[in-house]
Design a protein around this motif. Sequence first.
Motif, PDB file in Angstrom:
ATOM      1  N   ASP A 140       0.850  -1.198   0.000  1.00  0.00           N
ATOM      2  CA  ASP A 140       0.000   0.000   0.000  1.00  0.00           C
ATOM      3  C   ASP A 140       0.888   1.252   0.000  1.00  0.00           C
ATOM      4  O   ASP A 140       1.943   1.270   0.652  1.00  0.00           O
ATOM      5  CB  ASP A 140      -0.845   0.054   1.285  1.00  0.00           C
ATOM      6  N   PHE A 141       0.472   2.283  -0.691  1.00  0.00           N
ATOM      7  CA  PHE A 141       1.097   3.618  -0.713  1.00  0.00           C
ATOM      8  C   PHE A 141       2.495   3.676  -1.340  1.00  0.00           C
ATOM      9  O   PHE A 141       3.112   4.735  -1.355  1.00  0.00           O
ATOM     10  CB  PHE A 141       1.174   4.226   0.709  1.00  0.00           C
ATOM     11  N   SER A 142       3.017   2.563  -1.852  1.00  0.00           N
ATOM     12  CA  SER A 142       4.386   2.612  -2.414  1.00  0.00           C
ATOM     13  C   SER A 142       4.387   3.238  -3.795  1.00  0.00           C
ATOM     14  O   SER A 142       3.456   3.052  -4.577  1.00  0.00           O
ATOM     15  CB  SER A 142       4.950   1.206  -2.600  1.00  0.00           C
ATOM     16  N   ILE A 143       5.494   3.918  -4.112  1.00  0.00           N
ATOM     17  CA  ILE A 143       5.781   4.321  -5.495  1.00  0.00           C
ATOM     18  C   ILE A 143       6.832   3.341  -6.000  1.00  0.00           C
ATOM     19  O   ILE A 143       7.862   3.134  -5.333  1.00  0.00           O
ATOM     20  CB  ILE A 143       6.347   5.753  -5.563  1.00  0.00           C
ATOM     21  N   VAL A 144       6.597   2.744  -7.154  1.00  0.00           N
ATOM     22  CA  VAL A 144       7.577   1.802  -7.703  1.00  0.00           C
ATOM     23  C   VAL A 144       7.909   2.192  -9.140  1.00  0.00           C
ATOM     24  O   VAL A 144       7.076   2.740  -9.860  1.00  0.00           O
ATOM     25  CB  VAL A 144       7.089   0.340  -7.649  1.00  0.00           C
ATOM     26  N   THR A 145       9.151   1.901  -9.541  1.00  0.00           N
ATOM     27  CA  THR A 145       9.550   2.138 -10.940  1.00  0.00           C
ATOM     28  C   THR A 145      10.471   1.004 -11.387  1.00  0.00           C
ATOM     29  O   THR A 145      11.039   0.290 -10.558  1.00  0.00           O
ATOM     30  CB  THR A 145      10.346   3.452 -11.112  1.00  0.00           C
ATOM     31  N   GLY A 146      10.654   0.928 -12.693  1.00  0.00           N
ATOM     32  CA  GLY A 146      11.720   0.107 -13.257  1.00  0.00           C
ATOM     33  C   GLY A 146      11.326  -1.299 -13.640  1.00  0.00           C
ATOM     34  O   GLY A 146      10.193  -1.723 -13.526  1.00  0.00           O
ATOM     35  N   VAL A 147      12.349  -1.999 -14.132  1.00  0.00           N
ATOM     36  CA  VAL A 147      12.180  -3.374 -14.622  1.00  0.00           C
ATOM     37  C   VAL A 147      13.255  -4.237 -13.964  1.00  0.00           C
ATOM     38  O   VAL A 147      14.431  -4.096 -14.292  1.00  0.00           O
ATOM     39  CB  VAL A 147      12.358  -3.415 -16.153  1.00  0.00           C
ATOM     40  N   PRO A 148      12.898  -5.105 -13.020  1.00  0.00           N
ATOM     41  CA  PRO A 148      11.577  -5.217 -12.408  1.00  0.00           C
ATOM     42  C   PRO A 148      11.311  -4.035 -11.470  1.00  0.00           C
ATOM     43  O   PRO A 148      12.248  -3.414 -10.983  1.00  0.00           O
ATOM     44  CB  PRO A 148      11.658  -6.535 -11.634  1.00  0.00           C
ATOM     45  N   ALA A 149      10.038  -3.783 -11.213  1.00  0.00           N
ATOM     46  CA  ALA A 149       9.666  -2.615 -10.409  1.00  0.00           C
ATOM     47  C   ALA A 149      10.154  -2.743  -8.969  1.00  0.00           C
ATOM     48  O   ALA A 149      10.005  -3.793  -8.346  1.00  0.00           O
ATOM     49  CB  ALA A 149       8.142  -2.463 -10.436  1.00  0.00           C
ATOM     50  N   LYS A 150      10.753  -1.647  -8.478  1.00  0.00           N
ATOM     51  CA  LYS A 150      11.253  -1.604  -7.091  1.00  0.00           C
ATOM     52  C   LYS A 150      10.681  -0.361  -6.399  1.00  0.00           C
ATOM     53  O   LYS A 150      10.461   0.667  -7.061  1.00  0.00           O
ATOM     54  CB  LYS A 150      12.778  -1.485  -7.086  1.00  0.00           C
ATOM     55  N   VAL A 151      10.515  -0.443  -5.088  1.00  0.00           N
ATOM     56  CA  VAL A 151       9.960   0.686  -4.340  1.00  0.00           C
ATOM     57  C   VAL A 151      10.978   1.823  -4.309  1.00  0.00           C
ATOM     58  O   VAL A 151      12.135   1.625  -3.952  1.00  0.00           O
ATOM     59  CB  VAL A 151       9.612   0.244  -2.896  1.00  0.00           C
ATOM     60  N   ILE A 152      10.520   3.036  -4.711  1.00  0.00           N
ATOM     61  CA  ILE A 152      11.403   4.221  -4.648  1.00  0.00           C
ATOM     62  C   ILE A 152      10.818   5.310  -3.749  1.00  0.00           C
ATOM     63  O   ILE A 152      11.442   6.345  -3.559  1.00  0.00           O
ATOM     64  CB  ILE A 152      11.701   4.829  -6.044  1.00  0.00           C
ATOM     65  N   GLY A 153       9.624   5.117  -3.242  1.00  0.00           N
ATOM     66  CA  GLY A 153       9.045   6.187  -2.420  1.00  0.00           C
ATOM     67  C   GLY A 153       7.677   5.810  -1.891  1.00  0.00           C
ATOM     68  O   GLY A 153       7.223   4.669  -2.007  1.00  0.00           O
ATOM     69  N   ASP A 154       7.041   6.847  -1.296  1.00  0.00           N
ATOM     70  CA  ASP A 154       5.745   6.676  -0.634  1.00  0.00           C
ATOM     71  C   ASP A 154       4.842   7.820  -1.093  1.00  0.00           C
ATOM     72  O   ASP A 154       5.232   8.989  -0.974  1.00  0.00           O
ATOM     73  CB  ASP A 154       5.974   6.749   0.883  1.00  0.00           C
ATOM     74  N   VAL A 155       3.687   7.510  -1.614  1.00  0.00           N
ATOM     75  CA  VAL A 155       2.816   8.561  -2.152  1.00  0.00           C
ATOM     76  C   VAL A 155       2.383   9.570  -1.083  1.00  0.00           C
ATOM     77  O   VAL A 155       2.106  10.721  -1.397  1.00  0.00           O
ATOM     78  CB  VAL A 155       1.546   8.007  -2.851  1.00  0.00           C
ATOM     79  N   ARG A 156       2.360   9.153   0.180  1.00  0.00           N
ATOM     80  CA  ARG A 156       1.909  10.060   1.240  1.00  0.00           C
ATOM     81  C   ARG A 156       2.890  11.220   1.425  1.00  0.00           C
ATOM     82  O   ARG A 156       2.539  12.260   1.951  1.00  0.00           O
ATOM     83  CB  ARG A 156       1.737   9.304   2.558  1.00  0.00           C
ATOM     84  N   LYS A 157       4.116  11.051   0.957  1.00  0.00           N
ATOM     85  CA  LYS A 157       5.101  12.142   1.056  1.00  0.00           C
ATOM     86  C   LYS A 157       5.067  13.024  -0.181  1.00  0.00           C
ATOM     87  O   LYS A 157       5.767  14.028  -0.259  1.00  0.00           O
ATOM     88  CB  LYS A 157       6.494  11.554   1.226  1.00  0.00           C
ATOM     89  N   LYS A 158       4.288  12.645  -1.205  1.00  0.00           N
ATOM     90  CA  LYS A 158       4.275  13.383  -2.480  1.00  0.00           C
ATOM     91  C   LYS A 158       3.017  14.211  -2.654  1.00  0.00           C
ATOM     92  O   LYS A 158       3.042  15.216  -3.340  1.00  0.00           O
ATOM     93  CB  LYS A 158       4.371  12.408  -3.651  1.00  0.00           C
ATOM     94  N   ARG A 159       1.885  13.723  -2.103  1.00  0.00           N
ATOM     95  CA  ARG A 159       0.618  14.366  -2.455  1.00  0.00           C
ATOM     96  C   ARG A 159       0.129  15.263  -1.340  1.00  0.00           C
ATOM     97  O   ARG A 159       0.437  15.068  -0.191  1.00  0.00           O
ATOM     98  CB  ARG A 159      -0.441  13.304  -2.749  1.00  0.00           C
TER      99      ARG A 159
END
Length: 159
Positions: A140-159
Amino acid sequence: MPISPSCKIGKSVVIHHKDLVNLYGCSIDDETKIGAFVEIQKNAIIGKKCKISSHSFLCEGVSIEDRVFIGHGVMFINDIYPQATNEYGDLQSENDWQIIETFVREGASIGSNATIMAGITIGKNALIGAGAVVINDIPDFSIVTGVPAKVIGDVRKKR
Ligand SMILES: CC(C)(COP(=O)(O)OP(=O)(O)OC[C@H]1O[C@@H](n2cnc3c(N)ncnc32)[C@H](O)[C@@H]1OP(=O)(O)O)[C@@H](O)C(=O)NCCC(=O)NCCS
């Protein structure tokens, strides 16, 4: 028929170009919006107030909860070892493979051109970066990017 009568479509669902989609046997709940060139297969379930952007493919086995955003060209997968033909050399039919289910929890967003591998659960309010290939469950709430996708952040700190 671009929208088969076998679809269960809720109230105030908006399908921008009814002649440019391929929807059959699926269920789409109230106030969801569907863009052009979207295919939604039988037994896929879409919740309320979702946005499904153009060119995305939601296959059988995909369940999407309420308020989910699907970007452009998002691809879901329901067969990990696909083959055209079965052991007898005949074209595969539904009896030759088992659908693997995928779940997208409430409020999640999936960026454009992401690919979601079969059997994944994307957590509530998670954000999948554009072009990511998701091969593991996403918290929940994770930001992920890449191949394979990895957690890079938390949406609660962005919005
Ligand atoms: C994933 C995303 C939310 C990250 O945004 P952000 O939190 O502002 O992150 P930043 O832009 O600060 O980037 C953080 C890092 O991730 C990388 N990154 C950002 N987006 C990426 C992506 N989609 N794929 C791979 N890497 C990405 C950046 O290069 C940066 O790397 P670095 O730390 O090595 O420099 C955003 O880039 C994204 O892809 N959003 C989806 C947009 C989309 O598809 N919208 C659909 C409708 S138009």
